[in-house]
Design an enzyme around this catalytic site. Structure first.
Site, PDB file in Angstrom:
ATOM      1  N   ASP A 143       0.853  -1.193   0.000  1.00  0.00           N
ATOM      2  CA  ASP A 143       0.000   0.000   0.000  1.00  0.00           C
ATOM      3  C   ASP A 143       0.885   1.238   0.000  1.00  0.00           C
ATOM      4  O   ASP A 143       1.973   1.231   0.591  1.00  0.00           O
ATOM      5  CB  ASP A 143      -0.914   0.020   1.232  1.00  0.00           C
ATOM      6  CG  ASP A 143      -1.940  -1.103   1.212  1.00  0.00           C
ATOM      7  OD1 ASP A 143      -2.473  -1.388   0.127  1.00  0.00           O
ATOM      8  OD2 ASP A 143      -2.210  -1.678   2.276  1.00  0.00           O
ATOM      9  N   ASP A 177      -7.056  -1.294  -4.655  1.00  0.00           N
ATOM     10  CA  ASP A 177      -8.133  -0.903  -3.737  1.00  0.00           C
ATOM     11  C   ASP A 177      -8.986   0.201  -4.345  1.00  0.00           C
ATOM     12  O   ASP A 177     -10.213   0.219  -4.199  1.00  0.00           O
ATOM     13  CB  ASP A 177      -7.540  -0.406  -2.413  1.00  0.00           C
ATOM     14  CG  ASP A 177      -6.760  -1.470  -1.678  1.00  0.00           C
ATOM     15  OD1 ASP A 177      -7.117  -2.661  -1.806  1.00  0.00           O
ATOM     16  OD2 ASP A 177      -5.803  -1.125  -0.967  1.00  0.00           O
TER      17      ASP A 177
END
Length: 199
Positions: A143, A177
């Site tokens: 991330d 995401d």
């Protein structure tokens, strides 16, 4: 929307997702941050579990989660195939394509990253090292997108959280995401077009 355009969209999302993750992983130290704007930062972390960093069940939980994701992506792929075959509305096909691409992007991390990266101390990771950090099905999801739009102390009159420091938006996520969120958002906003009622 024809199958060919759906595949192109999926490949494009996957390429952006994986290129960005590999670049961050091989150029950033864990926890390193680059400020693009006050409200947008590149901040490298890894997610070992579910969305928002949740974890459960140790190694068994991680394996279950990865297998569940593989089953889910199979179902999403079938849903996309049936939607295209039945000439569903373009909104539905785009949304499911985005969800499929996002899910696939994070599955690649979970399945393969443990065996194609190492995690050296105070150094950037190496792609295809002699000694990787994990095993097949036990990779960590990369991330890096961080949007701390506002930080400060909440007003004291707010119950429970009043007077405490707070950051909006505090989640750190990735391109995959983002694709999933946009796909779900399209289904919610344009649900009447995506799921028209039969006469």
């Amino acid at each position: 929307m024809p199958l060919k355009k759906s595949i192109i969209l999926i490949i494009l999302i996957l390429a952006i997702d994986q290129i960005s993750k590999i670049y961050i992983k091989t150029n950033f130290l864990y926890g390193e941050e680059v400020v693009v704007f006050d409200w947008f930062k590149i901040h490298f972390i890894e997610n070992n579990g579910m969305a928002w960093g949740a974890e459960f069940g140790g190694r068994a939980g991680k394996l279950f989660l990865t297998i569940f994701r593989l089953c889910a992506i199979t179902g999403i792929g079938y849903w996309l195939y049936k939607s295209i075959k039945n000439q569903a509305h373009t909104v539905l096909i785009i949304a499911v394509s985005l969800i499929f691409a996002g899910a696939m992007g994070n599955i690649i991390d979970s399945v393969f990253y443990g065996v194609i990266f190492n995690t050296p101390y105070n150094e950037v990771a190496t792609l295809f090292p002699e000694k990787p950090y994990g095993e097949l099905f036990f990779g960590k999801v990369v991330d890096m997108l961080y949007f701390p739009i506002w930080s400060g102390d909440l007003p004291s009159w707010i119950p429970f959280w009043g007077g405490k420091p707070f950051t909006f938006f505090n989640a750190i996520f990735n391109v995959a995401d983002t694709a999933i969120s946009i796909g779900v958002g399209l289904l919610v906003i344009f649900n009447k077009k995506a799921f028209p009622k039969e006469d």
